[in-house]
Design an enzyme around this catalytic site. Structure first.
Site, PDB file in Angstrom:
ATOM      1  N   LEU A  99      65.334  16.929   1.306  1.00 32.77           N
ATOM      2  CA  LEU A  99      65.732  15.519   1.385  1.00 32.77           C
ATOM      3  C   LEU A  99      65.979  15.023  -0.039  1.00 32.77           C
ATOM      4  O   LEU A  99      65.217  15.352  -0.947  1.00 32.77           O
ATOM      5  CB  LEU A  99      64.632  14.674   2.031  1.00 32.77           C
ATOM      6  CG  LEU A  99      64.445  14.801   3.549  1.00 32.77           C
ATOM      7  CD1 LEU A  99      63.227  14.016   3.983  1.00 32.77           C
ATOM      8  CD2 LEU A  99      65.663  14.325   4.308  1.00 32.77           C
ATOM      9  N   ASP A 100      67.032  14.219  -0.232  1.00 38.79           N
ATOM     10  CA  ASP A 100      67.307  13.641  -1.551  1.00 38.79           C
ATOM     11  C   ASP A 100      66.128  12.764  -1.984  1.00 38.79           C
ATOM     12  O   ASP A 100      65.409  12.231  -1.126  1.00 38.79           O
ATOM     13  CB  ASP A 100      68.591  12.811  -1.507  1.00 38.79           C
ATOM     14  CG  ASP A 100      69.831  13.688  -1.367  1.00 38.79           C
ATOM     15  OD1 ASP A 100      69.694  14.906  -1.582  1.00 38.79           O
ATOM     16  OD2 ASP A 100      70.916  13.168  -1.027  1.00 38.79           O
ATOM     17  N   PRO A 101      65.949  12.565  -3.295  1.00 38.40           N
ATOM     18  CA  PRO A 101      64.792  11.778  -3.759  1.00 38.40           C
ATOM     19  C   PRO A 101      64.649  10.407  -3.105  1.00 38.40           C
ATOM     20  O   PRO A 101      63.540  10.001  -2.772  1.00 38.40           O
ATOM     21  CB  PRO A 101      65.055  11.653  -5.265  1.00 38.40           C
ATOM     22  CG  PRO A 101      65.819  12.880  -5.608  1.00 38.40           C
ATOM     23  CD  PRO A 101      66.684  13.171  -4.429  1.00 38.40           C
ATOM     24  N   LYS A 102      65.756   9.681  -2.916  1.00 35.85           N
ATOM     25  CA  LYS A 102      65.677   8.322  -2.368  1.00 35.85           C
ATOM     26  C   LYS A 102      65.508   8.304  -0.846  1.00 35.85           C
ATOM     27  O   LYS A 102      65.209   7.263  -0.264  1.00 35.85           O
ATOM     28  CB  LYS A 102      66.947   7.535  -2.735  1.00 35.85           C
ATOM     29  CG  LYS A 102      67.063   7.204  -4.213  1.00 35.85           C
ATOM     30  CD  LYS A 102      66.095   6.118  -4.622  1.00 35.85           C
ATOM     31  CE  LYS A 102      66.225   5.771  -6.104  1.00 35.85           C
ATOM     32  NZ  LYS A 102      65.164   4.853  -6.535  1.00 35.85           N
ATOM     33  N   VAL A 103      65.719   9.437  -0.184  1.00 35.56           N
ATOM     34  CA  VAL A 103      65.642   9.506   1.285  1.00 35.56           C
ATOM     35  C   VAL A 103      64.184   9.659   1.709  1.00 35.56           C
ATOM     36  O   VAL A 103      63.420  10.406   1.097  1.00 35.56           O
ATOM     37  CB  VAL A 103      66.495  10.677   1.822  1.00 35.56           C
ATOM     38  CG1 VAL A 103      66.437  10.745   3.341  1.00 35.56           C
ATOM     39  CG2 VAL A 103      67.936  10.533   1.356  1.00 35.56           C
TER      40      VAL A 103
END
EC number: 5.4.99.-
Length: 509
Positions: free
Chosen positions: A125-129
């Site tokens: 998962l991307d950092p902001k997700v």
């Protein structure tokens, strides 16, 4: 005063005992003669309600029964009753990933908190997700590959750059972006930006705010789909442009955000309670057995005596099978389990349910990934008649310690025994037994013909195209050299003639 107190004492109340009417002896005798106190034979067994049984044993009474006879071995245990250390090492955590740290950082922190050697996750998962991140621990990391390729579900927020007509237009555009789509990873991506095809199974608009031009949508898609790219495509399709504002994963494979999702704080608290108060109940609520990830697979139940052989890589044969599920197809992924509900391995089916029910021998499935640790169950192979005879001969010194024949080996053993681990013996056995419908004479003729062909081949060596090319190049080079030499000789003679002509002119002048 004392007399007054004595006068004030109240009489004690005695409890009345209930009178029991004794049953006459004659009545008891009559009942014994009248009733038959025995387990009566029935045409069908009473139904067990296994709908509430845990994990892979749920509804096991509905599985097809090949045989009910097997020898139980007091090894292994139900996944929920494992000792706490083993329970954690063969479990996974359905983690609610916080915003800002990367997936790899989160997994590393979990490894440090639980003090385990190995952890893995079900897809980056991307950092902001935020949202569902399955963290597999030690033995469960063997299932990471299958979890990464499982389908995912997301809830996202898209910001449109200009106003649109309404929710209906956004809904139509999102519906258009269903099925197989071309996608290129975003500019800031950890992978190579190659064009790829990803499938969107289903999507719908949850809510749209026309004032702020924000739309909330839900999407079910294939693993590896870029929702950021999907939002850009959605903006292009609407003709106003768009970008992803926020994203949350609500399901990964068979596990969703409603299936006992926990936070990093829960994991830390659970480990603290176990370390300082020896209370493992919280840890058991945070970590789940790996069998929970395999509940969507078709099941094959094996005998206890066959389990360790499978852990060592043996084929899954029909005689070791106890029960099997309906609807198994060839090349379908199935899970092999024990009678206690432990996952042994993930396998690829080589027989359908119909074939399993009609056959009495053969290979049911081939192993894809072994999950269980070796020697959890005892070794039960090598107990057949041939193996027992071999052990006896080794004990008597008629075979060496590796089971190979010696000078004193009986002739009957060397004649009858086929060692399938020896490739040369396999080849001789195959040659000795020609195929069906081919006589020995025909086989010898074919062999003779092959030999003659090989002799002819040896007599006439074939030149490869590469050798031919090299020869051609050499020839051309030689020809070119000769021509150059001839040209050089011609030039020299011409020069000599010119010199002679000049000398003659000078003399005459």
């Amino acid at each position: 005063m004392a007399d007054a107190e004595a006068a004030m004492t109240f009489p004690k109340k005695h409890k009345k005992k209930k009178e029991r009417k004794p049953l006459p002896e004659a009545d008891v005798a009559e009942i014994q003669h009248a009733e038959d106190f025995l387990i009566k034979p029935e045409s069908k067994a009473a139904q067990l309600d296994t709908s509430q049984w845990p994990l892979l044993l749920k509804n096991f009474d509905r599985l097809n029964v090949r045989t009910t006879h097997y020898t139980p071995i007091p090894c292994g245990s139900n996944p929920l009753k494992r000792e706490i250390g083993e329970y954690v090492r063969t479990g996974f955590i359905n983690l609610d990933k916080p915003s800002n740290p990367s997936s790899h950082e989160v997994v590393a922190w979990i490894r440090r908190i639980l003090r385990v050697e190995k952890t893995g996750h079900s897809g980056t998962l991307d950092p902001k997700v935020t949202g569902c991140l399955i963290v597999c621990i030690e033995r469960a990391t063997r299932l990471v590959k299958s979890q990464q390729s499982a389908g995912k579900e997301y809830v996202g927020v898209v910001r449109l750059h200009n106003a649109i007509e309404g929710t209906a237009q956004l809904s139509r555009a999102l519906e258009t972006l269903t099925g197989a789509l071309f996608q290129r990873p975003p500019l800031i991506a950890a992978v190579k930006r190659q064009l790829r095809v990803r499938t969107i199974y289903e999507s719908r608009v949850v809510e749209y705010d026309p004032e702020r031009r924000l739309g909330v949508f839900w999407v079910s898609c294939e693993a590896g789909t870029y929702i950021r790219t999907l939002c850009v495509h959605l903006g292009l399709l609407l003709g106003v442009g768009g970008q992803m504002q926020e994203l949350r994963r609500v399901r990964s494979g068979v596990v969703g955000e409603r299936d006992h999702m926990v936070t990093m704080h829960d994991v830390l608290d659970a480990q603290y309670l176990y370390d300082h108060h020896r209370d493992e109940s919280y840890l058991r609520r945070v970590v789940f057995p790996l069998e929970k990830l395999l509940t969507s697979h078709k099941r094959l139940v094996m005998k206890d005596s066959a389990v360790n052989a499978i852990c060592y890589g043996a084929k899954i044969m029909l005689p070791g099978l106890l029960r099997y599920e309906d609807g198994i197809e060839v090349n379908q992924e199935v899970v092999v389990i024990t009678t206690k509900g432990e996952a042994v391995c993930v396998a690829i089916a080589l027989m359908t349910t119909a074939v399993i029910s009609t056959c009495d021998h053969g290979v049911v499935a081939k192993i894809k990934r072994v999950i269980m640790e070796r020697d959890t169950y005892p070794r039960k192979w090598g107990l057949g008649p041939k193996a027992s005879q071999k052990k006896q001969l080794i004990k008597q010194g008629l075979l060496d310690k590796h089971g190979r024949p010696t000078d004193g080996t009986p002739a009957s053993w060397t004649r009858d025994y086929v060692d399938y681990s020896d490739s040369s013996k396999k080849a001789t056995a195959a040659e000795a037994t020609p195929g069906p419908g081919v006589t020995a004479d025909a086989a010898s003729i074919v062999k003779r013909k092959r030999d003659s062909d090989s002799d002819a081949d040896e007599a006439t060596p074939t030149t490869t195209p590469r050798v031919k090319k090299e020869k051609k190049k050499k020839k051309e080079k030689a020809d070119g050299g000769e021509e150059a030499a001839e040209d050089g000789d011609g030039d020299a003679t011409r020069k000599k003639k010119k010199k002679k002509a000049r000398a003659a002119e000078e003399l005459s002048g």
